[in-house]
Design an enzyme around this catalytic site. Structure first.
Site, PDB file in Angstrom:
ATOM      1  N   THR A  87      -5.520  17.267 -11.165  1.00  0.00           N
ATOM      2  CA  THR A  87      -4.641  16.414 -10.248  1.00  0.00           C
ATOM      3  C   THR A  87      -3.211  16.876 -10.304  1.00  0.00           C
ATOM      4  O   THR A  87      -2.422  17.016  -9.090  1.00  0.00           O
ATOM      5  CB  THR A  87      -4.589  15.100 -10.619  1.00  0.00           C
ATOM      6  N   LEU A  88      -2.609  16.961 -11.400  1.00  0.00           N
ATOM      7  CA  LEU A  88      -1.039  17.169 -11.299  1.00  0.00           C
ATOM      8  C   LEU A  88      -0.972  18.777 -11.073  1.00  0.00           C
ATOM      9  O   LEU A  88       0.021  19.050 -10.589  1.00  0.00           O
ATOM     10  CB  LEU A  88      -0.620  17.061 -12.915  1.00  0.00           C
ATOM     11  N   GLU A 136       3.546  10.997 -15.061  1.00  0.00           N
ATOM     12  CA  GLU A 136       2.069  10.665 -14.901  1.00  0.00           C
ATOM     13  C   GLU A 136       1.685   9.865 -16.180  1.00  0.00           C
ATOM     14  O   GLU A 136       2.286   9.918 -17.197  1.00  0.00           O
ATOM     15  CB  GLU A 136       1.442  12.064 -15.106  1.00  0.00           C
ATOM     16  N   ASP A 138      -5.375  14.929 -18.343  1.00  0.00           N
ATOM     17  CA  ASP A 138      -6.690  15.148 -18.758  1.00  0.00           C
ATOM     18  C   ASP A 138      -6.867  16.533 -18.503  1.00  0.00           C
ATOM     19  O   ASP A 138      -6.617  17.433 -19.247  1.00  0.00           O
ATOM     20  CB  ASP A 138      -7.478  14.095 -18.138  1.00  0.00           C
ATOM     21  N   THR A 139      -7.905  16.924 -17.596  1.00  0.00           N
ATOM     22  CA  THR A 139      -8.137  18.184 -17.258  1.00  0.00           C
ATOM     23  C   THR A 139      -6.705  18.925 -16.572  1.00  0.00           C
ATOM     24  O   THR A 139      -6.691  20.112 -16.841  1.00  0.00           O
ATOM     25  CB  THR A 139      -9.153  18.326 -16.112  1.00  0.00           C
ATOM     26  N   ASP A 161      -6.488   2.454 -15.623  1.00  0.00           N
ATOM     27  CA  ASP A 161      -7.749   1.467 -15.253  1.00  0.00           C
ATOM     28  C   ASP A 161      -8.999   2.556 -15.615  1.00  0.00           C
ATOM     29  O   ASP A 161      -9.060   3.657 -15.945  1.00  0.00           O
ATOM     30  CB  ASP A 161      -7.875   1.307 -13.689  1.00  0.00           C
ATOM     31  N   ARG A 206      -5.583  -2.878 -15.921  1.00  0.00           N
ATOM     32  CA  ARG A 206      -4.380  -2.194 -15.792  1.00  0.00           C
ATOM     33  C   ARG A 206      -3.228  -3.158 -16.399  1.00  0.00           C
ATOM     34  O   ARG A 206      -2.246  -2.626 -16.775  1.00  0.00           O
ATOM     35  CB  ARG A 206      -3.779  -1.919 -14.383  1.00  0.00           C
TER      36      ARG A 206
HETATM   37  P1  IMP Z   1      -7.009  14.975 -14.344  1.00  0.00           P
HETATM   38  O1  IMP Z   1      -6.907  15.568 -13.122  1.00  0.00           O
HETATM   39  O2  IMP Z   1      -8.444  15.217 -15.171  1.00  0.00           O
HETATM   40  O3  IMP Z   1      -5.920  15.358 -15.257  1.00  0.00           O
HETATM   41  O4  IMP Z   1      -7.039  13.475 -14.160  1.00  0.00           O
HETATM   42  C1  IMP Z   1      -5.805  12.807 -14.396  1.00  0.00           C
HETATM   43  C2  IMP Z   1      -6.236  11.269 -13.849  1.00  0.00           C
HETATM   44  O5  IMP Z   1      -7.531  10.798 -14.387  1.00  0.00           O
HETATM   45  C3  IMP Z   1      -4.916  10.414 -14.656  1.00  0.00           C
HETATM   46  O6  IMP Z   1      -3.761  10.536 -14.035  1.00  0.00           O
HETATM   47  C4  IMP Z   1      -5.747   9.051 -14.593  1.00  0.00           C
HETATM   48  O7  IMP Z   1      -5.807   8.434 -13.261  1.00  0.00           O
HETATM   49  C5  IMP Z   1      -7.389   9.619 -14.517  1.00  0.00           C
HETATM   50  N1  IMP Z   1      -7.615   9.709 -15.952  1.00  0.00           N
HETATM   51  C6  IMP Z   1      -7.902  10.635 -17.000  1.00  0.00           C
HETATM   52  N2  IMP Z   1      -8.330  10.259 -18.199  1.00  0.00           N
HETATM   53  C7  IMP Z   1      -8.063   8.855 -18.265  1.00  0.00           C
HETATM   54  C8  IMP Z   1      -8.481   7.835 -19.197  1.00  0.00           C
HETATM   55  O8  IMP Z   1      -8.819   8.153 -20.391  1.00  0.00           O
HETATM   56  N3  IMP Z   1      -8.100   6.599 -18.878  1.00  0.00           N
HETATM   57  C9  IMP Z   1      -7.882   6.388 -17.444  1.00  0.00           C
HETATM   58  N4  IMP Z   1      -7.764   7.111 -16.440  1.00  0.00           N
HETATM   59  C10 IMP Z   1      -7.729   8.512 -16.975  1.00  0.00           C
HETATM   60 MG    MG Z   2      -6.860   6.394 -12.415  1.00  0.00          MG
END
Ligand code: IMP
Ligand code: MG
Length: 176
Positions: A108-109, A100, A104-105, A160, A166
């Site tokens: 998604t994963l 990945e 972040d949060t 992105d 990208r």
């Molecule tokens: P999560 O579900 O909040 O962990 O989000 C993960 C996805 O959000 C990553 O795979 C990225 O596509 C996008 N994302 C989160 N933070 C960033 C950032 O700082 N820059 C670009 N994309 C981000």
């Molecule tokens: Mg993204």
């Protein structure tokens, strides 16, 4: 290139990224000897990282691509994911490493891992180029982390903002 963002200093340089890929690749190589490694690249953000990382893993392995999208605004994820493109090969009995771009949060994963577990892999680990632990909501952490970063929105090297940036060769942060 003519991005205005290029006037800012790189947050993570190409040299640092190369070093991260080398370090993680060698660690993965030693952990996955005698295993049945299947790399799953999460599109679109980790396509460049995956391409660089796997060239540091001197083992037999296969690569699959999954595209996930989270319903949310361009800078935050909503926790709801849609599998735009699923894997096409059997994960049963495979040692899966999910690659990945950024954790972040974690929503998604976390959702994708649940989906994957339903297909009977032998093991599942996560490799994230970047980790923003301050934003974590879901119970998930990466087994391999390139770099822990502050709560900044970063772009480049596959990442992105609304589908742009990208192709920047280094990672920069997007000022508010
Ligand atoms: P999560 O579900 O909040 O962990 O989000 C993960 C996805 O959000 C990553 O795979 C990225 O596509 C996008 N994302 C989160 N933070 C960033 C950032 O700082 N820059 C670009 N994309 C981000
Ligand atoms: Mg993204």
């Amino acid at each position: 290139m003519t991005f205005a963002i290029e006037k800012t200093l790189p947050y993570i340089t190409q040299d640092e990224i190369n070093e991260v890929c080398r370090r993680l690749g060698k660690q993965i190589e030693s952990d996955y000897r005698d295993k049945n490694l299947l790399i799953i690249c999460i599109l679109k953000g980790s396509f460049i990282f995956t391409a660089d990382l796997i060239r540091h893993i001197n083992l037999p392995l296969s690569v699959e691509f999954v595209q996930l999208s989270s319903y949310g605004s361009s800078k935050t994820s909503s926790g709801q994911i849609k599998i735009v493109k699923d894997i096409t090969s059997d994960v049963k009995g495979r040692d899966v490493l999910v690659v990945e771009d950024i954790l972040d949060t974690g929503s998604t994963l976390n959702r994708f891992r649940e989906h994957l577990m339903g297909h009977g892999p032998k093991s599942v680990r996560i490799c994230a180029l970047l980790d923003k632990p301050s934003k974590r909501v879901a119970q998930i952490q990466a087994d391999y982390v390139g770099r822990v970063i502050d709560d900044l929105f970063v772009v480049g090297y596959g990442l992105d903002f609304s589908e742009t940036y990208r192709n920047l060769p280094e990672i920069r942060y997007l000022p508010d």
